[in-house]
Scaffold this motif. Sequence first.
Motif, short mmCIF file in Angstrom:
data_model
loop_
_atom_site.label_atom_id
_atom_site.label_comp_id
_atom_site.label_asym_id
_atom_site.label_seq_id
_atom_site.Cartn_x
_atom_site.Cartn_y
_atom_site.Cartn_z
N MET A 1 -69.91 40.06 66.09
CA MET A 1 -69.29 39.99 67.25
C MET A 1 -69.16 38.41 67.45
SD MET A 1 -70.13 42.05 70.47
CE MET A 1 -70.35 42.55 71.48
N THR A 2 -70.12 37.61 67.04
CA THR A 2 -70.03 36.43 67.19
C THR A 2 -68.58 35.93 66.41
OG1 THR A 2 -71.09 36.02 65.28
CG2 THR A 2 -72.38 36.15 67.43
N GLU A 3 -68.11 36.46 65.48
CA GLU A 3 -67.03 36.18 64.87
C GLU A 3 -65.89 36.40 65.79
OE1 GLU A 3 -64.51 37.02 60.50
OE2 GLU A 3 -66.71 36.76 60.38
N ALA A 4 -65.71 37.45 66.16
CA ALA A 4 -64.64 38.02 67.09
C ALA A 4 -64.51 37.16 68.53
CB ALA A 4 -64.95 39.58 67.54
N HIS A 5 -65.83 36.73 68.88
CA HIS A 5 -65.97 36.04 69.90
C HIS A 5 -65.69 34.68 69.59
CE1 HIS A 5 -67.83 34.91 73.70
NE2 HIS A 5 -68.60 33.99 73.26
N ASP A 6 -65.70 34.06 68.56
CA ASP A 6 -65.38 32.68 68.20
C ASP A 6 -63.85 32.91 68.02
OD1 ASP A 6 -67.79 31.82 68.13
OD2 ASP A 6 -68.14 31.79 66.11
N THR A 7 -63.14 33.71 67.66
CA THR A 7 -61.76 33.87 67.35
C THR A 7 -61.02 34.14 68.65
OG1 THR A 7 -62.02 35.23 65.40
CG2 THR A 7 -60.04 35.07 66.37
N THR A 8 -61.62 34.61 69.62
CA THR A 8 -61.14 34.64 71.05
C THR A 8 -61.32 33.37 71.65
OG1 THR A 8 -61.88 36.94 71.15
CG2 THR A 8 -61.31 35.95 73.21
N ARG A 9 -62.29 32.53 71.35
CA ARG A 9 -62.64 31.40 72.02
C ARG A 9 -61.77 30.55 71.44
NH1 ARG A 9 -68.49 29.16 72.12
NH2 ARG A 9 -68.78 29.98 74.21
N GLU A 10 -61.33 30.57 70.26
CA GLU A 10 -60.34 29.56 69.62
C GLU A 10 -58.79 30.06 70.03
OE1 GLU A 10 -60.13 28.92 65.43
OE2 GLU A 10 -62.20 29.17 65.31
N LYS A 11 -58.63 31.28 70.45
CA LYS A 11 -57.12 31.53 70.85
C LYS A 11 -57.20 31.07 72.27
CE LYS A 11 -56.37 35.52 67.92
NZ LYS A 11 -55.99 36.84 67.98
N LEU A 12 -58.18 31.20 73.07
CA LEU A 12 -58.30 30.77 74.52
C LEU A 12 -58.09 29.44 74.50
CD1 LEU A 12 -58.64 31.65 77.31
CD2 LEU A 12 -61.09 31.82 77.19
N ARG A 13 -58.82 28.46 73.68
CA ARG A 13 -58.71 27.26 73.70
C ARG A 13 -57.15 26.53 73.23
NH1 ARG A 13 -64.37 25.69 70.90
NH2 ARG A 13 -65.60 25.69 72.93
N ASP A 14 -56.81 27.35 72.09
CA ASP A 14 -55.46 27.12 72.01
C ASP A 14 -54.41 27.30 72.81
OD1 ASP A 14 -56.35 26.57 69.45
OD2 ASP A 14 -55.69 27.97 68.34
N GLY A 15 -54.59 28.45 73.62
CA GLY A 15 -53.52 28.64 74.68
C GLY A 15 -53.83 27.47 75.86
N ILE A 16 -54.92 27.01 76.02
CA ILE A 16 -55.17 26.13 77.27
C ILE A 16 -54.46 24.95 76.65
CG2 ILE A 16 -57.00 24.93 78.32
CD1 ILE A 16 -58.74 27.25 78.49
N ASP A 17 -54.74 24.53 75.44
CA ASP A 17 -54.31 23.34 75.02
C ASP A 17 -52.65 23.40 74.96
OD1 ASP A 17 -56.85 22.21 74.55
OD2 ASP A 17 -56.81 22.75 72.38
N HIS A 18 -52.15 24.49 74.74
CA HIS A 18 -50.55 24.90 74.57
C HIS A 18 -50.03 24.64 76.02
CE1 HIS A 18 -46.77 26.14 73.11
NE2 HIS A 18 -46.67 27.03 74.22
N ALA A 19 -50.89 25.38 77.03
CA ALA A 19 -50.33 25.15 78.44
C ALA A 19 -50.41 23.88 78.92
CB ALA A 19 -51.25 26.14 79.21
N ARG A 20 -51.46 23.19 78.57
CA ARG A 20 -51.78 21.66 78.96
C ARG A 20 -50.49 20.79 78.53
NH1 ARG A 20 -57.22 20.19 77.26
NH2 ARG A 20 -57.67 21.39 79.03
N ASP A 21 -50.23 21.02 77.19
CA ASP A 21 -49.09 20.44 76.59
C ASP A 21 -47.84 20.49 77.24
OD1 ASP A 21 -50.84 19.03 74.76
OD2 ASP A 21 -50.52 20.48 73.17
#
Length: 157
Positions: free
Chosen positions: A1-21
């Motif tokens: 579950m931590t791996e899925a959690h980390d993947t979701t967290r990365e996708k969320l950060r990528d999405g936030i970074d992309h939105a910020r850009d």
Amino acid sequence: MTEAHDTTREKLRDGIDHARDKASHAYESARTKANDAVDLSRDKAREAARQTAETIETNPMGVLVGGLALGALIAAVIPRGRREKELLAPVGKRVAASATAAIAAAKAAGKEELDGLGLTRSAAKNQVKSLFDGVVKAASSAGTAATQAGKDAAKTK
């Protein structure tokens, strides 16, 4: 579950970074366009001021007449208020009285000048009658001469 959690967290950060850009890019783009619009407006205003100054220098009477016409149009369109009527009525009466007096004085001075030259109404009437009589006599003489010339031309043929 931590791996899925980390993947979701990365996708969320990528999405936030992309939105910020994207937001940063949109902000910069809007800022650039706004600055360009301000510069263009400033240039247009300077050009309009220059052209207006040239027009005033080359045709001041036209500008004056146009300004008076525009003022009259605005005055005709905008209704007068009660306070304006109270304040301006005496001024209007004084202007009308002054204009009437000026016209009467000009008329009297002109009549005196014409009388001094001997140009009265009856003298002018006599001059016009004499001129009209002369025109009628000249037309009659011309008609008679034309008739005679026609007769003479017919005899020679």
